[in-house]
Design an enzyme around this catalytic site. Structure first.
Site, PDB file in Angstrom:
ATOM      1  N   LYS A   1      45.510  41.828  33.554  1.00 39.50           N
ATOM      2  CA  LYS A   1      44.477  42.814  33.860  1.00 39.50           C
ATOM      3  C   LYS A   1      45.085  44.013  34.586  1.00 39.50           C
ATOM      4  CE  LYS A   1      41.721  42.543  37.412  1.00 39.50           C
ATOM      5  NZ  LYS A   1      40.675  42.169  38.381  1.00 39.50           N
TER       6      LYS A   1
ATOM      7  N   ASP B   1      38.132  42.328  33.214  1.00 38.69           N
ATOM      8  CA  ASP B   1      37.669  41.895  34.526  1.00 38.69           C
ATOM      9  C   ASP B   1      36.354  41.146  34.364  1.00 38.69           C
ATOM     10  OD1 ASP B   1      35.733  43.832  34.114  1.00 38.69           O
ATOM     11  OD2 ASP B   1      36.111  44.899  35.995  1.00 38.69           O
TER      12      ASP B   1
END
Length: 237
Positions: A131, A149
């Site tokens: 991420k 996320d």
């Protein structure tokens, strides 16, 4: 990040996903990374600090942090107590200070203090996962990436794009639905929409511009007026 021809998503789903992305581009033309940064290193550090806190809190400490530690060597040689005190408002400040120092040391030792431009190199850095790496690649270097996320994952499952829970599997599924050039922008649009409209507890379904293409439309507030009252103009960030 693509599947075999035999496992390609149905054409109807692909068209629906791309139509949804286009509509979100109209609804959220200002969708962007909400962390303040001026360089790849600043974005990398800010993203590491954003774990389990809000962008607002990170943005509150980074002006002081970036002024005090202008490069990777400064982080590598940081006084731990001083760094912890600066990072205290972000929560988990001791662990984050340890990560930032380790990050600075790794950048100095492996990359002459520069942030690498590849996913494989980034995820080998302390405290950096896919991420964080995709945030840096997309927003600092212009390399398309999907930032999975909690908002992103929640929305793509609600939209019916995937049933996967694992972030890597979610990333792979969505990568097959939307053009690669759109990956970074799509990430920002979904995160914006999740923060403002498609809330975790009570989504504002009656005020959602993409409800017609959403498998979960109606799970939240369906009355248009009450739903509109749930829509936020910013955050929570």
């Amino acid at each position: 990040m693509t599947t075999s021809a035999a496992a390609r998503p149905p054409l109807a789903l692909l068209r629906r996903a791309r139509r949804t992305n286009r509509e979100l581009a109209v609804v959220h033309p200002d969708a962007r990374c909400e962390l303040d940064f001026g360089s790849p290193l600043e974005l990398l550090v800010a993203t590491v600090l954003s774990a389990q806190t809000t962008d607002v809190r990170v943005n509150a400490v980074t002006p002081t942090l970036f002024a005090r530690y202008p490069d990777a060597a400064a982080y590598a040689g940081a006084d731990r107590e001083e760094l912890e005190e600066i990072l205290r408002p972000t929560g988990f400040f001791r662990a984050k200070a340890r990560s930032v120092v380790g990050l600075g040391q790794a950048l100095v030792e492996r990359y002459d203090g520069e942030v690498p431009r590849s996913l494989d190199a980034l995820v080998r850095l302390p405290g950096v996962g896919r991420k964080t790496a995709n945030v840096v690649l997309g927003d600092a270097f212009g390399v398309p990436g999907l930032t999975v996320d909690t908002h992103f994952g929640r929305l793509v499952r609600r939209l019916g794009w995937t049933t996967e829970e694992d972030p890597v599997r979610v990333e792979a599924a969505v990568a097959d639905l939307v053009e690669r050039r759109e990956w970074t922008r799509l990430s920002h649009r979904l995160i914006f929409h999740g923060r403002r409209v498609c809330h975790a507890r009570t989504p504002a379904c009656g005020a959602c511009p993409v409800a017609r293409w959403c498998d979960s439309a109606g799970i939240g507030e369906s009355d248009p007026d009450r739903a509109a009252a749930l829509v936020r103009t910013s955050g929570p960030r």
